[in-house]
Scaffold this motif. Structure first.
Motif, PDB file in Angstrom:
ATOM      1  N   SER B  48      -8.751 110.804  -6.000  1.00 37.77           N
ATOM      2  CA  SER B  48      -9.852 111.756  -6.228  1.00 37.77           C
ATOM      3  C   SER B  48     -11.132 111.069  -6.713  1.00 37.77           C
ATOM      4  CB  SER B  48      -9.418 112.882  -7.172  1.00 37.77           C
ATOM      5  OG  SER B  48      -8.867 112.353  -8.338  1.00 37.77           O
ATOM      6  N   ASP B  49     -11.006 110.054  -7.573  1.00 40.12           N
ATOM      7  CA  ASP B  49     -12.212 109.352  -8.039  1.00 40.12           C
ATOM      8  C   ASP B  49     -12.925 108.637  -6.895  1.00 40.12           C
ATOM      9  OD1 ASP B  49     -11.962 110.190 -10.585  1.00 40.12           O
ATOM     10  OD2 ASP B  49     -11.207 108.276 -11.406  1.00 40.12           O
ATOM     11  N   SER B  52     -14.636 111.038  -4.581  1.00 43.44           N
ATOM     12  CA  SER B  52     -15.900 111.584  -5.082  1.00 43.44           C
ATOM     13  C   SER B  52     -17.036 110.572  -4.895  1.00 43.44           C
ATOM     14  CB  SER B  52     -15.766 112.003  -6.546  1.00 43.44           C
ATOM     15  OG  SER B  52     -15.504 110.868  -7.331  1.00 43.44           O
ATOM     16  N   ASP B  74     -11.412 118.040  -1.285  1.00 44.94           N
ATOM     17  CA  ASP B  74     -12.864 117.856  -1.342  1.00 44.94           C
ATOM     18  C   ASP B  74     -13.222 116.381  -1.281  1.00 44.94           C
ATOM     19  OD1 ASP B  74     -13.218 120.506  -1.558  1.00 44.94           O
ATOM     20  OD2 ASP B  74     -13.507 120.536  -3.734  1.00 44.94           O
ATOM     21  N   ASN B  75     -14.346 116.101  -0.661  1.00 50.52           N
ATOM     22  CA  ASN B  75     -14.934 114.750  -0.649  1.00 50.52           C
ATOM     23  C   ASN B  75     -14.217 113.744   0.244  1.00 50.52           C
ATOM     24  OD1 ASN B  75     -16.871 115.571  -2.568  1.00 50.52           O
ATOM     25  ND2 ASN B  75     -15.422 115.167  -4.223  1.00 50.52           N
TER      26      ASN B  75
END
Lengths: 134, 98, 107
Positions: B48-49, B52, B74-75
């Motif tokens: 996730s990091d 982003s 997302d992303n």
């Protein structure tokens, strides 16, 4: 020949490895022996029966439609681990609505997919004569 | 540098190993069973990091084959084979985490 | 490799490429087995092709018999009738004429 209870345990996602397809073929072959067959989908195996698979982009045969034929082979107990679905952000609505026609009930369509907890699944497994893992 | 991961994070720790080691200029492309890690699930936090920061890609054909293209987190950027080639052109020969 | 009307077949006479199939190929294969394809044969061949299209497998004989019976009536949904059309087996011979692979589990 006495009837035995066979369970096929499916643990891998389709396409990335050959396990899912191999399992399905073994299930179809074994169906000829008229045993009491059930399938379990746990871990990434739950992806095998996710609805809407489209393989044009990877050039492989889409064998997901073959799961819909299992009812014709009198295989109508497909158990899916609730925990495995939850971990993957999936729910029963994401699965193919697999059904079978009950010959003894005027060919009424009945569901073949049962989402069960791991505890329930473990009970069903302990009730089998043979468990084969793929 | 470009890194491809083709294993599900539920099966192997390839993606976690990859994330642990790569430098700040590296990007990850999820392919084959690796695309499972591109969807919202309990393993999503691994990337996730990086996602982003726009550094995680997933191959469209593999998402579609598994019926999960509508569940991408997302992303995460979805690319087709042409996009894969673009990534190779930009970042060089990929390192395969198998 | 052997071929039928230019389409390659394997050592058991099954088409190598499913997309090569034409009705002429079916007729030619049947001729090789001394069979003149009748409407009754075509009914089963069409059914096999539809089944494959939908499920991506050639049905086992048991499944085929049951499904034909449901669709075309009990007088056709029995192995005696199907074997009278396809003496080498409705699964094996029927699928070969229909351009499908050998049914899974068929020896």
């Amino acid at each position: 020949m006495s009837t035995k209870k066979f369970m096929y345990l499916n643990r891998k996602a389709p396409y990335g490895t050959v396990y899912a397809l191999e399992s399905l073929e073994v299930v179809l072959i074994a169906a000829a022996f008229e045993q009491d067959v059930s399938l379990a989908f746990i871990d990434d195996g739950v992806y095998q029966i996710v609805d809407g698979q489209k393989t044009d982009g990877i050039g492989m045969k889409n064998f997901s439609s073959t799961y819909r034929a299992l009812g014709d082979y009198d295989i109508n107990k497909l158990y899916v681990s609730k925990e495995s679905l939850d971990e993957r952000g999936l729910s029963e609505d994401d699965l193919m609505p697999l059904v079978y026609e009950d010959e003894d009930d005027d060919w009424a369509e009945k569901p073949s997919v049962f989402v069960v907890s791991n505890a329930e699944l473990s009970k069903i497994m302990s009730d089998q004569d043979v468990c084969l893992s793929f | 540098m470009l890194h491809t991961v083709n294993k599900s994070s539920f099966e192997r720790n390839s993606l976690q190993s990859c994330v642990n080691i790569i430098d700040d200029s590296s990007v990850i492309l999820l392919i084959e069973d690796g695309v499972i890690s591109a969807t919202n699930n309990t393993q999503s936090s691994i990337v996730s990091d990086l996602a982003s920061q726009g550094r995680v890609y997933a191959l469209q054909g593999d998402l579609e084959a598994r019926g999960i293209s509508s569940k991408v987190a997302d992303n995460i950027k979805v690319v087709d084979y042409a996009g894969f080639v673009d990534l190779v052109v930009e970042h060089g020969t990929p390192v395969s985490w198998v | 490799m052997a071929d039928i009307l230019g389409a390659p077949v394997d050592e058991e006479g099954f088409l190598v490429n499913l997309t090569d199939w034409t009705k002429d190929i079916a007729v030619e294969m049947a001729k090789g087995d001394d069979i003149d394809l009748s409407d009754e044969h075509w009914e089963v061949i069409d059914f096999l092709r539809e089944y494959y299209e939908e499920y991506q497998i050639a049905p086992a004989v048991r499944v085929l018999t049951k499904a034909i019976g449901k669709k075309m009536g009990k007088d056709k949904g029995n192995s005696k009738y199907l074997y009278s059309l396809f003496p080498y087996g409705p699964g094996k011979q029927g699928c070969r004429f229909a351009g499908l692979p050998k049914p899974t589990g068929c020896i």
